[in-house]
Enzyme design. Structure first.
Site, PDB file in Angstrom:
ATOM      1  N   GLU A 221       0.821  -1.218   0.000  1.00 18.61           N
ATOM      2  CA  GLU A 221       0.000   0.000   0.000  1.00 18.61           C
ATOM      3  C   GLU A 221       0.855   1.268   0.000  1.00 18.61           C
ATOM      4  O   GLU A 221       0.770   2.097   0.910  1.00 18.61           O
ATOM      5  CB  GLU A 221      -0.978  -0.012   1.184  1.00 18.61           C
ATOM      6  CG  GLU A 221      -1.938  -1.193   1.113  1.00 18.61           C
ATOM      7  CD  GLU A 221      -3.111  -1.140   2.091  1.00 18.61           C
ATOM      8  OE1 GLU A 221      -3.127  -0.261   2.963  1.00 18.61           O
ATOM      9  OE2 GLU A 221      -4.011  -1.985   1.955  1.00 18.61           O
ATOM     10  N   GLU A 348      -4.896  -8.832  -0.445  1.00 20.88           N
ATOM     11  CA  GLU A 348      -5.677  -8.558   0.767  1.00 20.88           C
ATOM     12  C   GLU A 348      -7.129  -8.432   0.338  1.00 20.88           C
ATOM     13  O   GLU A 348      -7.466  -7.557  -0.468  1.00 20.88           O
ATOM     14  CB  GLU A 348      -5.219  -7.275   1.467  1.00 20.88           C
ATOM     15  CG  GLU A 348      -3.833  -7.410   2.096  1.00 20.88           C
ATOM     16  CD  GLU A 348      -3.430  -6.215   2.948  1.00 20.88           C
ATOM     17  OE1 GLU A 348      -4.310  -5.532   3.512  1.00 20.88           O
ATOM     18  OE2 GLU A 348      -2.206  -5.977   3.050  1.00 20.88           O
TER      19      GLU A 348
HETATM   20  O1  AHR Z   1      -5.094  -6.135   7.006  1.00 21.92           O
HETATM   21  C1  AHR Z   1      -4.949  -4.982   7.782  1.00 21.92           C
HETATM   22  C2  AHR Z   1      -4.297  -3.835   7.037  1.00 21.92           C
HETATM   23  O2  AHR Z   1      -5.117  -3.439   5.980  1.00 21.92           O
HETATM   24  C3  AHR Z   1      -2.983  -4.143   6.354  1.00 21.92           C
HETATM   25  O3  AHR Z   1      -1.905  -4.033   7.228  1.00 21.92           O
HETATM   26  C4  AHR Z   1      -2.908  -3.082   5.306  1.00 21.92           C
HETATM   27  O4  AHR Z   1      -2.151  -3.488   4.184  1.00 21.92           O
HETATM   28  C5  AHR Z   1      -4.358  -2.817   4.971  1.00 21.92           C
HETATM   29  O5  AHR Z   1      -4.645  -1.479   4.946  1.00 21.92           O
END
Ligand code: AHR
Length: 553
Positions: A221, A348
């Site tokens: 990110e 994610e």
């Molecule tokens: O999964 C929790 C957080 O969500 C992670 O650390 C980040 O990559 C995302 O914003």
């Protein structure tokens, strides 16, 4: 003593490799699932058995674990001295459950934590490792507020992967690290003894053989916690990190950090900006994977009760956005990379509940949520979307596997429970590495209220795949009340045997929690096959996930 709430009727063998005796030809009359609705809708689907499409990579069924709250510490790592059954410090129940669903990979150590993690802090004798900072622990009560103990480092992670059969996927630190630190981590993991000195350091730390890590993420990110870069700035960083990648010890699969799918516009500007900035540097520098993140929030229902139809339908509809995100980012990538050398990765994904509904396991369990049947349906809808986009996707990782957002397990001390989403991964296992089959369904949609707005959902969604003589059809009925009577017309072959499982519960808002029984588990479902083996009939209950396995001629 560790308490296992293991389901009595589900084992890996039961799910994946039925004996011939278990498979009843023509008409399989097993326990009929309860029907919750009053009326039923008829849906017709067509399935071509002889048109196998792209392979559904097993890595689409991957996992993400971060140093965050109770994910690593307590969830996975209990320590070798713990009374909780463990293998060299790793929770044994976790290892066993992950093996049962043949977990293909783990992404580690973050997430946002990746950009503050320095791998050298997590090697060598554990008692000598430094205590460093972990921003996720900033609100911990007590002495370890903000503290990362580094007890779980590269060796422990690789041990977890080897114990479970998973491939490691390491996320390198771009935000506060350097290309040198990244390259030395690669060498530490992959160079043979007697080559570069850092390989001998690994050997001195107890690992003679290289770890052979293939999947490397370059930051996380970067538009946010990974450095607040602009896309062209991150592209420059990306090139700096990968240009001198140490190729002598294996070909990597390099994953660049892609867009925030939760942004209102889907963050297409991030994808366009990055690939635009990579123009003119030659195809060799293009990443192998482009990592989209998409968490399902609650656009309309965050203030409404968690156990309401409004929330239920809102979450499921918001989850379907994954389909559009994959389509749209793939299209933008194709504007610059016509041959699609770079594949999509969704490293994610999952449901992210409102703040008031987190920390359900306690204040140290940051972002922990209840494991609900609704989230299991969301996961099944998402996995079916991934299967339908198999040619575009190299990997996907659920966030996060244990004690966190959309988890498979909750664990606290000696308690360990499988959450409903675990069983979706169990039921969908045969899709891994199988070839997608075209499943055409004329199911239509229905509308429902969420707050002041209307949401639209499919009456039935699903996907199908084939591996040798075995076919799997997975289906989701998102309606809270109405079952679907499904007729599947098979062509290009005949089915010889059929059996089905259903994941549902009378109470659509049911949750699993530590210390409570696992009431949501797959159960046999009645499925009928005509004598020619060309028509399959099944009644899919309301708010249910169904998996049908066929043996085909
Ligand atoms: O999964 C929790 C957080 O969500 C992670 O650390 C980040 O990559 C995302 O914003």
């Amino acid at each position: 003593m560790q308490k296992h709430n293991l389901p009595p009727q589900i084992t890996n063998e039961h799910l994946v490799k039925p004996s011939r005796r278990d498979l009843i030809q023509s008409v399989t009359c097993l326990l009929a699932a309860p029907l919750f609705g009053q009326s039923t809708q008829d849906v017709v689907a067509r399935l071509r058995l002889d048109q196998p499409g792209p392979q559904i990579s097993r890595h689409i069924y991957g996992q993400f674990i971060e140093h965050l709250g109770g994910v690593i510490y307590d969830g996975i790592w209990v320590g070798p001295e713990s009374k909780i059954p463990n293998i060299r410090g790793i929770r044994q129940a976790f290892v066993e459950a992950m093996k049962q669903i043949r977990v293909p990979n783990f992404r580690w150590p973050g997430g946002c934590f990746a950009d503050e993690y320095h791998w050298r802090d997590g090697i060598g004798p554990r008692e000598q490792r430094p205590r460093t900072y972990n921003m996720w622990q900033a609100d911990y009560p007590g002495k370890d507020k903000g503290v990362e103990p580094n007890a779980f480092g590269t060796h422990e992670f690789i041990d977890l992967c080897r114990l479970t059969g998973a491939e490691p996927y390491l996320a390198a630190n771009v935000g506060s690290g350097s290309p040198r630190e990244f390259h030395e981590w690669v060498l530490y993991c992959n160079a043979p003894e007697g080559t570069v000195s850092v390989a001998d350091l690994r050997v001195r730390n107890g690992a003679k053989e290289p770890f052979n890590v293939r999947y490397w993420g370059v930051g996380n990110e970067p538009w946010g916690c990974g450095g607040n870069f602009k896309p062209e700035e991150y592209a420059t960083e990306y090139r700096r990190f990968v240009t001198q990648y140490p190729y002598a010890y294996g070909q990597p699969f390099l994953i660049a950090a892609g867009p925030n799918g939760g942004a209102r516009d889907g963050h297409l500007s991030w994808t366009r900006g990055f690939f635009q900035a990579m123009q003119g540097h030659g195809p060799r520098l293009l990443p192998h994977g482009w990592a989209l993140h998409y968490y399902t929030g609650q656009r309309r229902s965050a203030k409404l009760p968690a156990n309401s139809p409004d929330r239920f339908y809102d979450v499921l509809e918001a989850g379907l956005r994954m389909d559009t995100l994959i389509e749209e980012h793939w299209k933008v990538m194709g504007e610059f990379d016509k041959e699609h050398r770079t594949k999509l990765v969704v490293d994610e994904w999952g449901v992210w509940q409102p703040r008031e509904e987190q920390q359900v396991l306690g204040p140290r369990y940051v972002l922990s949520q209840h494991g609900t049947l609704r989230d299991a349906l969301h996961a099944a809808l998402t996995l079916d979307i991934f299967n339908r986009h198999a040619e575009k996707l190299a990997m996907c990782n659920l966030a996060q596997t244990i004690n966190c957002l959309h988890s498979l397990f909750a664990a606290r001390g000696d308690q360990f429970v499988r959450l409903p989403t675990y069983y979706v991964f169990a039921m969908y296992q045969p899709h891994m590495d199988a070839r997608r089959l075209p499943l055409e369904m004329e199911a239509g949609t229905f509308t429902a209220k969420s707050g002041q707005e209307t949401v639209t959902l499919p009456r039935l969604a699903g996907s199908a795949s084939r591996s040798d003589q075995s076919v799997l059809v997975t289906l989701v009925n998102p309606h809270l009340e109405m079952p679907v009577r499904l007729r599947v017309e098979l062509s290009g072959g005949q089915a010889r045997e059929a059996r089905a499982q259903v994941l549902t519960h009378e109470d659509p808002y049911v949750e699993h929690d530590v210390g409570k029984p696992e009431v949501v588990q797959p159960r046999p479902l009645r499925v009928e096959l005509n004598s020619a083996g060309t028509v399959l009939s099944v009644e899919v209950p309301a708010h249910a996930v169904v998996a049908i396995q066929l043996r085909v001629a």
